[in-house]
Design a protein around this motif. Structure first.
Motif, PDB file in Angstrom:
ATOM      1  N   LEU A  83     -17.150 -73.351  21.317  1.00 55.67           N
ATOM      2  CA  LEU A  83     -18.480 -73.711  21.800  1.00 55.67           C
ATOM      3  C   LEU A  83     -18.697 -75.210  21.608  1.00 55.67           C
ATOM      4  N   SER A  84     -19.636 -75.763  22.320  1.00 55.36           N
ATOM      5  CA  SER A  84     -19.921 -77.195  22.159  1.00 55.36           C
ATOM      6  C   SER A  84     -20.504 -77.448  20.768  1.00 55.36           C
ATOM      7  N   ASP A  85     -20.405 -78.695  20.330  1.00 52.74           N
ATOM      8  CA  ASP A  85     -20.937 -79.054  19.010  1.00 52.74           C
ATOM      9  C   ASP A  85     -22.425 -78.739  18.925  1.00 52.74           C
ATOM     10  N   GLU A  86     -23.130 -78.965  20.032  1.00 48.47           N
ATOM     11  CA  GLU A  86     -24.587 -78.750  20.017  1.00 48.47           C
ATOM     12  C   GLU A  86     -24.910 -77.293  19.705  1.00 48.47           C
ATOM     13  N   VAL A  87     -24.207 -76.385  20.379  1.00 48.75           N
ATOM     14  CA  VAL A  87     -24.478 -74.959  20.148  1.00 48.75           C
ATOM     15  C   VAL A  87     -24.015 -74.556  18.749  1.00 48.75           C
ATOM     16  N   LEU A  88     -22.860 -75.069  18.331  1.00 43.85           N
ATOM     17  CA  LEU A  88     -22.369 -74.734  16.989  1.00 43.85           C
ATOM     18  C   LEU A  88     -23.359 -75.195  15.922  1.00 43.85           C
ATOM     19  N   ARG A  89     -23.939 -76.369  16.135  1.00 41.31           N
ATOM     20  CA  ARG A  89     -24.932 -76.869  15.168  1.00 41.31           C
ATOM     21  C   ARG A  89     -26.129 -75.924  15.109  1.00 41.31           C
ATOM     22  N   ALA A  92     -32.081 -68.334  14.131  1.00 37.67           N
ATOM     23  CA  ALA A  92     -31.238 -69.462  14.507  1.00 37.67           C
ATOM     24  C   ALA A  92     -30.304 -69.059  15.644  1.00 37.67           C
ATOM     25  N   ALA A  93     -29.665 -67.904  15.517  1.00 33.90           N
ATOM     26  CA  ALA A  93     -28.757 -67.438  16.556  1.00 33.90           C
ATOM     27  C   ALA A  93     -29.526 -67.257  17.856  1.00 33.90           C
ATOM     28  N   ASP A  94     -30.684 -66.708  17.705  1.00 32.86           N
ATOM     29  CA  ASP A  94     -31.570 -66.439  18.809  1.00 32.86           C
ATOM     30  C   ASP A  94     -31.953 -67.724  19.539  1.00 32.86           C
ATOM     31  N   ASP A  95     -32.391 -68.730  18.759  1.00 32.56           N
ATOM     32  CA  ASP A  95     -32.812 -69.990  19.357  1.00 32.56           C
ATOM     33  C   ASP A  95     -31.634 -70.691  20.011  1.00 32.56           C
ATOM     34  N   ALA A  96     -30.470 -70.597  19.357  1.00 34.99           N
ATOM     35  CA  ALA A  96     -29.290 -71.240  19.924  1.00 34.99           C
ATOM     36  C   ALA A  96     -28.977 -70.612  21.273  1.00 34.99           C
ATOM     37  N   PHE A  97     -29.058 -69.302  21.309  1.00 33.22           N
ATOM     38  CA  PHE A  97     -28.780 -68.532  22.527  1.00 33.22           C
ATOM     39  C   PHE A  97     -29.700 -69.015  23.644  1.00 33.22           C
ATOM     40  N   GLU A  98     -30.981 -69.128  23.320  1.00 33.14           N
ATOM     41  CA  GLU A  98     -31.938 -69.504  24.351  1.00 33.14           C
ATOM     42  C   GLU A  98     -31.914 -71.004  24.625  1.00 33.14           C
ATOM     43  N   GLY A  99     -31.784 -71.783  23.518  1.00 33.13           N
ATOM     44  CA  GLY A  99     -31.919 -73.234  23.628  1.00 33.13           C
ATOM     45  C   GLY A  99     -30.973 -73.844  24.643  1.00 33.13           C
ATOM     46  N   VAL A 100     -29.749 -73.334  24.694  1.00 29.53           N
ATOM     47  CA  VAL A 100     -28.767 -73.959  25.570  1.00 29.53           C
ATOM     48  C   VAL A 100     -29.064 -73.707  27.046  1.00 29.53           C
ATOM     49  N   ALA A 101     -29.994 -72.811  27.287  1.00 29.02           N
ATOM     50  CA  ALA A 101     -30.334 -72.541  28.689  1.00 29.02           C
ATOM     51  C   ALA A 101     -31.248 -73.629  29.248  1.00 29.02           C
ATOM     52  N   ARG A 102     -31.845 -74.381  28.369  1.00 25.59           N
ATOM     53  CA  ARG A 102     -32.886 -75.303  28.818  1.00 25.59           C
ATOM     54  C   ARG A 102     -32.320 -76.584  29.399  1.00 25.59           C
ATOM     55  N   ALA A 155     -34.095 -65.067  35.410  1.00 25.77           N
ATOM     56  CA  ALA A 155     -33.076 -65.168  36.472  1.00 25.77           C
ATOM     57  C   ALA A 155     -32.439 -66.561  36.504  1.00 25.77           C
ATOM     58  N   ARG A 156     -32.405 -67.198  35.361  1.00 27.39           N
ATOM     59  CA  ARG A 156     -31.737 -68.504  35.238  1.00 27.39           C
ATOM     60  C   ARG A 156     -30.210 -68.317  35.269  1.00 27.39           C
ATOM     61  N   PRO A 157     -29.475 -69.425  35.461  1.00 22.76           N
ATOM     62  CA  PRO A 157     -28.001 -69.314  35.381  1.00 22.76           C
ATOM     63  C   PRO A 157     -27.569 -68.938  33.963  1.00 22.76           C
ATOM     64  N   PHE A 158     -26.352 -68.408  33.825  1.00 22.91           N
ATOM     65  CA  PHE A 158     -25.794 -68.129  32.492  1.00 22.91           C
ATOM     66  C   PHE A 158     -25.839 -69.395  31.645  1.00 22.91           C
ATOM     67  N   ASN A 159     -26.124 -69.227  30.365  1.00 23.75           N
ATOM     68  CA  ASN A 159     -26.032 -70.380  29.475  1.00 23.75           C
ATOM     69  C   ASN A 159     -24.647 -70.395  28.810  1.00 23.75           C
ATOM     70  N   GLU A 160     -24.435 -71.393  27.966  1.00 24.09           N
ATOM     71  CA  GLU A 160     -23.091 -71.587  27.397  1.00 24.09           C
ATOM     72  C   GLU A 160     -22.645 -70.395  26.545  1.00 24.09           C
ATOM     73  N   ILE A 161     -23.564 -69.846  25.760  1.00 18.76           N
ATOM     74  CA  ILE A 161     -23.172 -68.720  24.891  1.00 18.76           C
ATOM     75  C   ILE A 161     -22.849 -67.493  25.733  1.00 18.76           C
ATOM     76  N   GLU A 162     -23.611 -67.287  26.791  1.00 21.07           N
ATOM     77  CA  GLU A 162     -23.308 -66.141  27.669  1.00 21.07           C
ATOM     78  C   GLU A 162     -21.938 -66.318  28.315  1.00 21.07           C
ATOM     79  N   GLU A 163     -21.658 -67.511  28.814  1.00 19.54           N
ATOM     80  CA  GLU A 163     -20.330 -67.734  29.423  1.00 19.54           C
ATOM     81  C   GLU A 163     -19.228 -67.492  28.394  1.00 19.54           C
ATOM     82  N   PHE A 164     -19.446 -67.976  27.192  1.00 21.02           N
ATOM     83  CA  PHE A 164     -18.451 -67.871  26.111  1.00 21.02           C
ATOM     84  C   PHE A 164     -18.236 -66.406  25.704  1.00 21.02           C
ATOM     85  N   SER A 165     -19.330 -65.675  25.510  1.00 21.36           N
ATOM     86  CA  SER A 165     -19.193 -64.303  24.990  1.00 21.36           C
ATOM     87  C   SER A 165     -18.811 -63.313  26.095  1.00 21.36           C
TER      88      SER A 165
END
Ligand SMILES: Cc1cc2nc3c(=O)[nH]c(=O)nc-3n(C[C@H](O)[C@H](O)[C@H](O)COP(=O)(O)OP(=O)(O)OC[C@H]3O[C@@H](n4cnc5c(N)ncnc54)[C@H](O)[C@@H]3O)c2cc1C
Length: 441
Positions: free
Chosen positions: A411-417, A431-441, A357-367
């Protein structure tokens, strides 16, 4: 039928009945055990949306036609976001699932299993012991009313749900993660359907809601709410639920429909994943993986995991000589386990993260915003939610470029990386998976 079986399946619900039919189609002799003695018993905690990913299994068992005969709804969904509605065109991938109440689905599946040559459905049998020889499960025992029973088979399948007895008795390794939301739902008859039979799914950040049309002009409406609001619902369930539903954007017109049920639900539903195999046994459905009800993947994955298991193990359990050895069975089960992990793992990883129940992360907002703005992205979004594509496909470089065009920003450079790590490391979905989750942290 004799007591010699190729397979014992514990649990005659979505996963167990599907597996029984598929095994029998391959010539296996199946004992299908179910603790409930009523042929019409059904699971109560469910909102009945079967994802399109299960369509091939339903077609393989003939369930698709049978469901259409009882009025099940070929399903699709519209999704509310803060950027507006995501409205995928009907059947973007040419595939759909079904929306059908469990009181219709479970008896139908069970009677189809019972009517399949080779399946011996035994109602009123509660398994409470596994027979083990030389470290391998070789059968199951339990009670049938006052009587004890004991059966042997080459393989014991736990299709016995999230509290799986087979998993517990076998000592299957189990992981649990918290669910940050609770759910309450109720049924309505005669509710207006402004967008036809499409379900409506609301992403209210962090709360969610569903309005899902079913057969017989019945609609289920679910409030899936952050636990931060549990006190409000506990203090006045009726008031809190009805206020919640009435305040939804484009709210369903419940005041001009008949409510035909109490408000039911669950306040704590942790996600459970288990190692799905061990010597002589395998787990399918919720016994192997209980994901978040919010994702509505449980019934589809119960059917699909049944098919993944049967496709690997049926030749072994029906074979003879070396082809039917313990080593051959272990190899088949290992293949099933790998398939289960590959098909469900990355999706469940994201689902479990979202369940906090965290806020949307960057990839969720983007997609999500791209999907609300563009019909092709809406189709892509829906296909992903229907579990018809991998996480990797959802975030492929071509798709990310299209989303960028639609949104007018990237997307931000961090997520693109993080996403690019996919190509360099060849790590694919991870990698896609971790990026998806990582930006939530
Ligand atoms: C609130 C909520 C909403 C949901 N909404 C959806 C949705 O919209 N779409 C979706 O796909 N999924 C949904 N789910 C999940 C879905 O209900 C499950 O994933 C699905 O029922 C799993 O099927 P199964 O066959 O693995 O297990 P179950 O349906 O749980 O069946 C297990 C069977 O095993 C039997 N059994 C258990 N122990 C024993 C024993 N010791 N001996 C003999 N028999 C035994 C039980 O009686 C039962 O018949 C929802 C869940 C919840 C909680």
């Amino acid at each position: 039928m004799s007591n010699a079986y190729d397979v014992i399946i514990n649990g005659a619900s979505v996963g167990g009945c599907t597996a029984a039919i598929l095994y029998a189609q391959q010539g296996a002799r199946v004992a299908l055990l179910e603790r409930r003695s009523d042929m019409n018993a059904h699971k109560v905690l469910c909102t009945h949306y079967i994802q399109a990913s299960a369509y091939p299994v339903m077609a393989a068992t003939g369930l698709d036609k049978a469901l259409e005969q009882v009025g099940a709804i070929p399903n699709t969904a519209h999704y509310w976001t803060r950027w507006g509605w995501i409205t995928p065109p009907r059947e973007p991938a040419g595939a759909h699932g079904y929306s059908v109440r469990r009181e219709t689905l479970d008896p139908l599946l069970r009677s189809r299993a019972a009517g399949t040559e080779g399946v011996d459905l035994k109602l009123g049998r509660t398994v409470n012991e596994l027979l083990v020889e030389d470290g391998r499960v070789v059968g199951a025992a339990g009670t049938a009313g006052e009587e004890a029973f004991s059966l042997r088979a080459r393989l014991v399948v736990g299709a016995d749900g999230r509290e799986s007895t087979v998993a517990r008795l076998a000592g299957a390794r189990t992981g649990t993660t918290e669910n940050g939301r609770f759910s309450y739902f109720a049924y309505f008859k005669g509710l207006a359907r402004p967008v036809g039979d499409a379900a409506r799914v609301y992403y209210l950040e962090p709360d969610n809601a569903y309005v899902m049309p079913m057969e017989d002009d019945v609609t289920v409406i679910a409030a899936v709410v952050s636990k931060a609001r549990l006190g409000e619902f506990k203090a006045d369930l009726e008031g809190a639920y009805l206020n919640f539903v009435r305040s939804l954007p484009d709210a369903p017109d419940i005041d001009n429909a008949e409510r035909i049920s109490k408000i039911i639900g669950t306040v704590n539903y942790p996600l459970i994943s288990r190692d799905p195999v061990g010597p002589g046994y395998a787990l399918i459905g919720d016994a192997a993986l209980t994901s978040d009800p919010l994702a509505a993947v449980g019934c589809a994955w119960a059917m699909q995991s049944a098919q993944w298991l049967v496709s690997r193990s049926a030749p072994v359990v029906t074979g003879s000589g070396d082809a039917a050895s313990g080593a051959a069975l272990d190899a088949a089960l290992a293949e099933y386990s790998a398939r289960h992990a590959a098909e469900t793992g990355p999706h469940h990883h994201l689902i479990a993260d979202f369940a906090t129940a965290r806020p949307f992360n960057e990839i969720e907002e983007f997609s999500f915003s791209a999907a609300a703005r563009d019909v092709r992205m809406a189709a892509h979004f829906h296909t992903f939610g229907s579990r018809l594509m991998t996480v990797e496909e959802f975030l492929s470089p071509e798709i990310v470029a299209q989303m960028e065009q639609v949104n007018g920003h990237g997307l931000s450079d961090e997520v693109l990386r993080q996403l690019a790590g996919e190509d360099e490391a060849g790590a694919g979905h991870e990698a896609a998976d971790d990026a998806f989750e990582g930006v939530a942290r």
